[in-house]
Design a protein around this motif. Structure first.
Motif: not given
Length: 340
Positions: A53-70
């Motif tokens: 579960x934790x790894x899934x959350x972290x995966x989502x985060x690491x794929x979201x910081x490339x977007x300036x809005x997120x």
């Protein structure tokens, strides 16, 4: 369709949570993932968060910081998840560290990304150290980038074009001519055919002013030729030879191996001395491992004492050459004829 709906209805709360989290991962939906996380920690007796579960959350985060809005939300949420993971006494694995290292690099904290990667030890992979390496290269911290590469090399990790190009670029920008030379030859040995982006970095060096200043004015041509021969005919490895303006441009190679720009004929390059020694050691190790009663070591010692011989004939293979037919067999005549 009805069966699928009934199956979803019959899911346990944990099963429904896992399904929703998987959907967030697929769609890279950060806001819904944060809502899922908040609901899970508010009801710990119902949803027990695991390493996956934790790894899934972290995966989502690491794929979201490339977007300036997120980006900001992704970084803050990611570190919060990682701290929660530690408070639950869950040991992070390589995937965990890679995701958090990416978050650290996104904040330009290459030191933290590097420390995280080193914490994985021998389990670290190329992607684990990539965030720190690229962060230092982007920030122009060349010496720290070289330290990352040295550490990776000590673990036996082979750098790919992207990593070598990053190191070459920061070396060019910082005018570290010895490192430029080093990474050019690493590209030559491991990549050979580079991308357009890497080619532009190479051209930027040879077109710059620093490239005209480095190099020896006088050198021993005999030593250069001898070293090239020892290196398999490919390169001398003695550093920059000659001063002045370079001419670097794209070219095409004709089918016969001739450069269509300068007209020079390309030659076949053999393996160098270091590669030859590694190859010989691996062959010897394999021979002694497979043949329990082998006297290969004695044969090696004999060769050392008779190093004046230019060649060794494998008579067994010569005697069996082209003998793979019904009446074929070991031919003493073939071996004798060759020896004569």
């Amino acid at each position: 369709m009805d069966k699928a709906k009934n199956k979803k209805k019959n899911l346990t709360p944990e099963g429904q949570f896992r399904l929703s989290l998987d959907n967030c991962s697929k769609t890279k939906d950060l806001s819904t993932a944060i809502s899922l996380y908040e609901s899970a920690i508010s009801e710990p007796s119902i949803i027990r968060l695991s390493n996956n579960h934790f790894n899934s959350f972290l995966y989502i985060c690491s794929n979201s910081f490339s977007d300036p809005s997120t980006k900001n939300d992704a970084i803050q949420f990611g570190f919060r998840v990682f701290e929660h993971m530690g408070s639950c006494n869950i040991t992070p694995n390589e995937a965990t560290v890679t995701a958090v290292a990416r978050l650290a690099a996104a904040t330009d904290d290459g030191d933290r990304a590097f420390e995280l990667a080193k914490g994985v030890g021998n389990c670290g992979k190329l992607r684990t150290y990539g965030p720190a390496l690229f962060c230092f290269c982007k920030m122009g911290e060349a010496d720290k980038a070289y330290q990352v590469e040295e550490h990776m090399r000590s673990l036996g990790l082979q750098l790919e074009e992207a990593e070598l190009a990053g190191l070459l670029k920061v070396s060019v920008e910082k005018e570290r001519e010895e490192k430029v030379y080093q990474y050019l030859h690493k590209l030559r040995m491991s990549i050979r055919s580079v991308s357009d982006t890497t080619a532009e970095i190479i051209q930027s060096w040879f077109g710059g002013e620093m490239a005209t200043k480095v190099g020896l004015s006088n050198w021993d041509m005999g030593q250069v030729k001898e070293t090239i021969l020892q290196n398999g005919g490919g390169w001398h490895g003695l550093g920059w030879l000659g001063k002045g303006k370079w001419l670097a441009q794209r070219s095409q190679i004709a089918p016969d191996g001739r450069c269509l720009t300068c007209g020079e004929q390309l030659v076949c390059v053999d393996i160098d001395r270091a590669e030859t020694e590694r190859f010989a050691e691996s062959v010897a190790s394999l021979a002694m491992e497979r043949e329990v009663h082998s006297n290969f070591k004695e044969f090696q010692d004999w060769l050392e004492k008779h190093s004046d011989y230019d060649a060794v004939v494998d008579a067994a293979n010569v005697g069996l050459f082209q003998q793979n037919f019904a009446e074929g067999g070991f031919s003493i005549a073939q071996s004798s004829l060759l020896l004569l």
